[in-house]
Enzyme design. Structure first.
Site, short mmCIF file in Angstrom:
data_model
loop_
_atom_site.label_atom_id
_atom_site.label_comp_id
_atom_site.label_asym_id
_atom_site.label_seq_id
_atom_site.Cartn_x
_atom_site.Cartn_y
_atom_site.Cartn_z
N CYS A 63 -31.96 -32.80 15.62
CA CYS A 63 -30.81 -32.06 16.14
C CYS A 63 -29.58 -32.97 16.03
CB CYS A 63 -31.04 -31.58 17.56
SG CYS A 63 -31.06 -32.89 18.79
N ARG A 64 -28.55 -32.70 16.79
CA ARG A 64 -27.33 -33.49 16.71
C ARG A 64 -27.51 -34.89 17.29
NH1 ARG A 64 -22.55 -34.80 19.32
NH2 ARG A 64 -23.29 -34.00 21.30
#
Length: 98
Positions: A63-64
């Site tokens: 993810c980020r």
């Protein structure tokens, strides 16, 4: 939960290791670039799409920053999938993107 650093995942790609990456970011985030070959399944849809995944394979969750991917890894692990969380997420990724 198993974890790999961004550098460890970058090295697996450089070594052409057969890896399976799932990017759980939202559509607008992935539009800025994702790891080549990564499967995009937003976290909110993962529970509904997990049957598309093979329990015999191991998946690296991305993810980020590493938080949502940890949640995704916990969900899949609970349902019997083999998963690894990439700590640091795409914020620290310096490898190629597509």
């Amino acid at each position: 939960m198993k974890q790999l650093s961004v550098k460890e995942v970058e090295n697996l790609l450089k070594e052409k290791q057969p890896i399976n990456i799932i990017d759980v970011r939202e559509v607008d985030e992935v539009a800025t670039g994702k790891i080549p070959g990564a499967i995009h399944i937003p976290l909110g849809l993962l529970e509904f799409r997990m049957q598309e995944l093979d329990k015999a394979k191991e998946y690296i969750m991305v993810c980020r920053s590493g938080g949502r991917s940890a949640s995704a890894a916990q969900l899949l692990d609970y349902h019997g999938y083999k998963v690894i969380n990439m700590t640091g997420g795409m914020m620290l990724w310096e490898g190629p993107t597509e």
